[in-house]
Design an enzyme around this catalytic site. Structure first.
Site, mmCIF file in Angstrom:
data_model
loop_
_atom_site.group_PDB
_atom_site.id
_atom_site.type_symbol
_atom_site.label_atom_id
_atom_site.label_comp_id
_atom_site.label_asym_id
_atom_site.label_seq_id
_atom_site.Cartn_x
_atom_site.Cartn_y
_atom_site.Cartn_z
ATOM 1 N N CYS A 124 0.746 -1.012 -0.226
ATOM 2 C CA CYS A 124 0.024 -0.029 0.009
ATOM 3 C C CYS A 124 0.682 1.316 0.076
ATOM 4 O O CYS A 124 1.838 1.383 1.022
ATOM 5 C CB CYS A 124 -0.938 -0.167 1.131
ATOM 6 S SG CYS A 124 -1.649 1.519 1.573
ATOM 7 N N GLU A 159 10.140 -1.703 -10.326
ATOM 8 C CA GLU A 159 8.769 -1.728 -11.225
ATOM 9 C C GLU A 159 7.714 -1.182 -10.390
ATOM 10 O O GLU A 159 6.759 -2.005 -10.674
ATOM 11 C CB GLU A 159 8.689 -3.260 -12.038
ATOM 12 C CG GLU A 159 9.728 -3.397 -12.884
ATOM 13 C CD GLU A 159 9.454 -4.705 -13.833
ATOM 14 O OE1 GLU A 159 8.688 -5.335 -13.568
ATOM 15 O OE2 GLU A 159 9.892 -4.734 -14.942
ATOM 16 N N CYS A 171 -7.601 0.619 0.065
ATOM 17 C CA CYS A 171 -7.871 0.703 1.483
ATOM 18 C C CYS A 171 -8.293 2.198 1.848
ATOM 19 O O CYS A 171 -8.219 2.835 1.253
ATOM 20 C CB CYS A 171 -6.510 0.484 2.123
ATOM 21 S SG CYS A 171 -5.354 1.837 2.157
ATOM 22 N N GLU A 322 16.809 -3.951 -17.769
ATOM 23 C CA GLU A 322 16.486 -5.260 -17.839
ATOM 24 C C GLU A 322 16.209 -5.456 -19.257
ATOM 25 O O GLU A 322 15.510 -5.034 -20.002
ATOM 26 C CB GLU A 322 15.375 -5.725 -16.992
ATOM 27 C CG GLU A 322 15.532 -5.657 -15.516
ATOM 28 C CD GLU A 322 14.495 -6.240 -14.829
ATOM 29 O OE1 GLU A 322 13.471 -7.138 -15.304
ATOM 30 O OE2 GLU A 322 14.161 -5.713 -13.683
HETATM 31 C C1 GAL Z 1 10.817 -8.016 -14.823
HETATM 32 C C2 GAL Z 1 11.177 -7.864 -13.084
HETATM 33 C C3 GAL Z 1 12.307 -8.698 -12.858
HETATM 34 C C4 GAL Z 1 11.931 -10.053 -13.261
HETATM 35 C C5 GAL Z 1 11.733 -10.204 -14.891
HETATM 36 C C6 GAL Z 1 11.479 -11.333 -15.425
HETATM 37 O O1 GAL Z 1 9.572 -7.122 -14.920
HETATM 38 O O2 GAL Z 1 11.531 -6.538 -12.763
HETATM 39 O O3 GAL Z 1 12.239 -8.881 -11.390
HETATM 40 O O4 GAL Z 1 10.741 -10.532 -12.661
HETATM 41 O O5 GAL Z 1 10.509 -9.115 -15.059
HETATM 42 O O6 GAL Z 1 10.299 -11.810 -15.215
#
Ligand code: GAL
Length: 698
Positions: A124, A159, A171, A322
Site C-alpha cells: 500500500c 517496477e 484501502c 533489464e
Molecule cells: C521484470 C522484473 C524482474 C523479473 C523479470 C523477469 O519485470 O523486474 O524482477 O521478474 O521481469 O520476469
C-alpha cells in the site's frame, strides 16, 4: 529536435563507459559461488550489477536486526573486480515478519479484501508503517554504502505498480488520500467536480467530497471523469512514494543518482509525470523475438519504447535496466533468441539512446518462479554455453563504444502518445472494444519513420512542438489544456501536422467538445468537420482512393479497416476519398494550408502500407534527415546517435536473410572491427554494423 553539440554526462561519472550487467542475487546463493561470479562477470565484460532488489529478508531478517555482512562482502568484491553496484532499495518484496506485524502494508483489492502476504510489488502506498520501515532500511543502506567505491547509483525499488497489472490499493487510507487530492484539484468545490465529471448523469451528483469512493467493480465506474482522476491519482501516489524513498537517499548521498525501472509503455503509470522525478530514466524491455510472428514489427515496438524513454528527458541517454539474455519464461511460446539476435536487440537499445545493456538475470535462479527465465549464467554453472558466449561477445562490442556514451538522437519528427488520452480511450464506451487500439495505432505511425531510418521522438501533450518539423497526432481523442492552441501555433508557424480520426473529441475531463469535432479550434486548423465514425466489422474492407493530382503525389488505392470517419472538407483540399458503402466519394484524406504550415487529416484507419507511403512522401517534401540517403531494404533500419561532431550509425537487419545496404557516397569507419566501409554493406541475418562518420549537419 535536440541540437546540442556536446555529449551528455555518462550515467555515472564513476564509469564513463557503456554499462553492462544485470540483476545479481548473491543473496540466493552460497558464498562459494561469489568468487566464481566475479570471474564470470569479467569474462562476460560486465561492469555494473543491480544488487539487493528483493533482498529485504536477508538484510533485515528480523525487525530491526540488520545483517549487512554479506552485502559488505559483495560490494567489496565488485570494487576489487572493477565492477559497480546499482544498489537497490528493497521495498519491492517484503519479509514475512513485516506483513505479519503490520498487515496494513498489504494492498486492499477493489472488492475491499486485504491481500495476504506474498508475491511482490503489492504494498500500500499510504501505509505509515510501511513507509517507516522503508525509511529505516533505506537510511541504513545509504549510510553504510554511500561512500563505497562500488556504489554507482540507486535502483529504487522495482517496477513500481507492477505485478497484478498495477492494480492500485483501495484501502481506507488510500481512499481518504484520493479525496484530499480531489479537494485540491477542484479547489475544494464539489460543484466544480460535479460539472467536470458530468455527475447529473444517472443521478451521480455528489454533495461532498466525503461521498466519493474510488471507481471499482462494486461501485461507480460509469463516470469517466472519476475513472480518469483515479488513474491520475495512482501515478501521483507512486511518485509520492518514490519521493519518500529517495528523500532519505538524497539526504545522505546527495551526489548519487536515483532511478526506478519503468516498463514497456506501462498503462497504469503516466511516465511523463515521472520524467523530472528520476535522475536517469531506466526501463525493462522484453520484446517477444521470433515468437510473436514478426521480428521487424517487434523491433519497431521496442524502438517505440526506446524513443519514448529517451524523449522523457529530452534526449538524455537512458538505461536499458533489464532485458533477457536468452528467453523469458512467460511468453506464450518461449522461443530462444536466434544467433545474432542478442547482439542485435541489445544494440537496438543503444542505437536509440541507451547507455547500458542490463539483464534480468545474472545467474539463473535455482527455485521458484524465475528458475527458467533466461540468465547469463545457466544452471550448468560454467561459461561454455551459447548464451554466455553471446553475452561475452556483446561485452566486447560495448567496450568499443566509449565514443557513443553520452551522444543523443536528433529528431525532427514527434509522434504523440499521451497517457491520459490512452486512459480515456480505454475507459470510453464506443467504437467497439477491439477497434480502439490507441497504443497500437501510435506504434504504427511511429513504425513508418523507424523503417525509413528517420529519428523520431515519442512525446506527450506537455512537450513543446516548436522544435519539430512534423507532428504526428494519432487518435488525439483528448485535448488537454493548451494542446489545441499549441497545434494551431505549430501549423501557423510552418509546421506540418498529421492528425487522424477520433481526435479533438473530449477535454481533459472526458467531456465532449460541443460544436463539431475536432474541437478546441482545430476544426479551422484542419479545415474539416468530423461528423460521425463508422466502425466496420473485422472482415469488412473499405478503400482509400487517392484523388488525381493530389498534393502527396501518390496514386492508387489502399485498404481501410476498422474505423472510418465521415468528414466534411471545410476549406481543406480533398486528397483521397472513400471507395465503398454509402459514403463512397466522401473525403477520407485532406490537407489544409493554414498559416505557413499544413494540416493533414487522415480520416480512416489504413494499414501500414499507406502510412509508410504517406510519411515517405512527407519526409521527402520536408527534406527530413534520414540516417542513410538510400532506401533501406525491408526489415533493415539505420539509426543515428551524434554529439554534433561524430555521427554513430547503427545499421540493423531484423530479418533472417542476408541484406545489402547502400551506404551512398560516404566512407564510414567501422567502430567495432576497425577499417573503413563504403559502397555496399552486407549484413548477415540478424546482423548489425556500427559505423561512424564526421557529423553531417542538418
Ligand atoms: C521484470 C522484473 C524482474 C523479473 C523479470 C523477469 O519485470 O523486474 O524482477 O521478474 O521481469 O520476469
Amino acid at each position: 529536435m535536440h541540437t546540442q553539440s556536446d555529449r551528455y554526462p555518462p550515467i555515472s561519472p564513476k564509469c564513463p563507459h557503456m554499462l553492462h550487467g544485470g540483476d545479481y542475487n548473491p543473496d540466493q546463493w552460497p558464498t562459494e559461488v561469489w568468487a566464481e561470479d566475479m570471474r564470470l562477470m569479467k569474462a562476460a565484460g560486465c561492469n555494473a550489477m543491480s544488487v539487493g532488489i528483493f533482498a529485504w529478508s536477508r538484510l533485515e531478517p528480523q525487525e530491526g536486526q540488520y545483517e549487512f555482512g554479506w552485502l559488505d562482502r559483495i560490494m567489496d568484491m565488485l570494487a576489487e573486480n572493477d565492477a559497480f553496484a546499482i544498489l537497490a532499495t528493497p521495498s519491492a518484496a517484503r519479509p514475512a515478519w513485516l506483513d505479519a506485524r503490520y498487515p496494513e502494508c498489504c494492498k486492499v483489492t477493489a472488492e475491499g479484501q486485504r491481500r495476504d502476504h506474498g508475491m511482490r510489488h503489492n504494498f500500500c502506498w499510504s501505509s505509515p508503517a510501511f513507509r517507516e520501515k522503508v525509511t529505516a532500511i533505506n537510511t541504513r543502506l545509504a549510510e553504510r554504502y554511500g561512500t563505497h567505491p562500488a556504489l554507482l547509483m540507486w535502483h529504487v525499488s522495482n517496477e513500481y505498480g507492477g505485478e497484478g497489472s498495477g492494480a492500485p490499493c483501495y484501502c481506507e487510507l488510500c481512499q481518504a488520500w484520493f479525496r484530499d487530492w480531489l479537494r485540491d484539484r477542484y479547489d475544494n468545490d464539489i460543484e466544480t467536480l460535479n460539472h467536470a465529471w458530468w455527475t447529473a448523469f444517472w443521478s451521480s451528483r455528489y454533495e461532498s467530497f466525503d461521498q466519493i469512493d474510488a471507481p471499482g467493480p462494486l461501485g461507480e465506474r460509469a463516470i469517466h471523469g472519476l475513472t480518469l482522476d483515479w488513474k491520475r491519482f495512482n501515478t501521483h501516489q507512486a511518485i509520492d512514494f518514490y519521493r519518500h524513498e529517495t528523500s532519505t537517499l538524497k539526504r545522505i548521498t546527495p551526489d548519487v543518482s536515483c532511478t526506478t525501472n519503468f516498463m514497456w509503455a506501462f498503462e497504469p503509470q503516466d511516465y511523463w509525470q515521472w520524467a523530472n522525478e528520476v535522475d536517469i530514466v531506466s526501463w525493462d524491455g522484453y520484446p517477444g523475438w521470433h515468437c510473436r510472428g514478426d521480428d521487424v514489427r517487434e523491433a519497431a515496438g521496442a524502438a517505440f519504447n526506446h524513443d519514448l524513454f529517451r524523449s522523457l528527458k529530452a534526449g538524455r541517454p537512458f538505461m536499458l535496466m533489464e532485458s533477457v539474455p536468452s528467453v523469458t519464461s512467460w511468453f506464450p511460446v518461449c522461443k530462444l533468441k536466434r544467433p545474432g539476435m542478442h547482439k542485435l536487440s541489445s544494440l537496438l537499445a543503444i542505437a536509440h539512446g541507451s547507455d547500458t545493456v542490463q539483464y534480468f538475470q545474472w545467474r539463473k535462479s535455482r527455485g521458484a518462479t524465475e528458475k527458467f527465465f533466461g540468465a547469463v549464467v545457466d544452471h550448468v554453472g560454467h561459461e561454455d554455453t551459447r548464451v554466455f558466449g553471446d553475452v561475452a561477445e556483446l561485452g566486447r562490442v560495448l567496450k568499443k563504444l566509449d565514443g557513443v556514451v553520452g551522444t543523443t538522437v536528433r529528431s525532427e519528427v514527434a509522434v504523440l502518445f499521451d497517457w491520459p488520452t490512452r486512459w480515456a480511450v480505454s475507459a470510453m464506451s464506443g467504437l467497439g472494444h477491439r477497434h480502439r487500439n490507441y497504443l497500437g495505432t501510435c506504434m504504427q505511425h511511429h513504425a513508418a519513420f523507424w523503417t525509413m531510418g528517420i529519428g523520431v521522438d515519442v512525446i506527450d501533450q506537455t512537450v513543446a512542438l516548436d522544435e519539430y518539423r512534423l507532428a504526428v497526432l494519432p487518435m488525439l481523442y483528448m485535448l488537454r489544456p493548451g494542446m489545441a492552441e499549441k497545434i494551431e501555433r505549430f501549423v501557423a508557424d510552418g509546421g506540418t501536422a498529421v492528425m487522424t480520426y477520433w481526435s479533438g473529441i473530449v477535454d481533459e475531463h472526458d467531456l465532449c467538445h460541443l460544436g463539431g469535432w475536432p474541437g478546441g479550434g482545430l476544426r479551422k486548423v484542419f479545415g474539416v468537420w468530423d461528423e460521425e465514425t463508422d466502425a466496420i466489422c473485422e472482415d469488412d474492407v473499405q478503400r482509400l482512393v487517392l484523388s488525381e493530382g493530389n498534393e502527396l503525389g501518390l496514386a492508387g488505392e489502399y485498404e481501410i479497416h476498422q474505423l472510418c470517419a465521415l468528414i466534411h472538407a471545410e476549406g481543406a483540399t480533398v486528397a483521397g476519398t472513400y471507395g465503398e458503402d454509402f459514403y463512397a466519394g466522401r473525403p477520407a484524406l485532406t490537407v489544409n494550408h493554414y498559416g505557413d504550415g499544413k494540416a493533414w487529416y487522415v480520416a480512416a484507419r489504413t494499414g501500414q502500407d499507406f502510412l509508410d507511403d504517406l510519411y515517405g512522401r512527407l519526409a521527402s517534401d520536408l527534406g527530413l534527415r534520414r540516417t542513410l540517403d538510400a532506401t533501406l531494404p525491408q526489415g533493415v533500419t539505420a539509426r543515428m546517435r551524434t554529439n554534433g561532431e561524430t555521427d554513430y550509425v547503427f545499421v540493423m537487419n531484423f530479418t533472417d536473410a542476408v541484406a545489402g545496404v547502400d551506404l551512398g557516397e560516404t566512407t564510414f569507419a567501422d567502430v567495432v572491427n576497425g577499417g573503413e566501409v563504403a559502397g555496399r554493406l552486407a549484413l548477415p541475418a540478424y546482423g548489425v554494423a556500427i559505423l561512424s562518420r564526421p557529423a553531417v549537419e542538418a
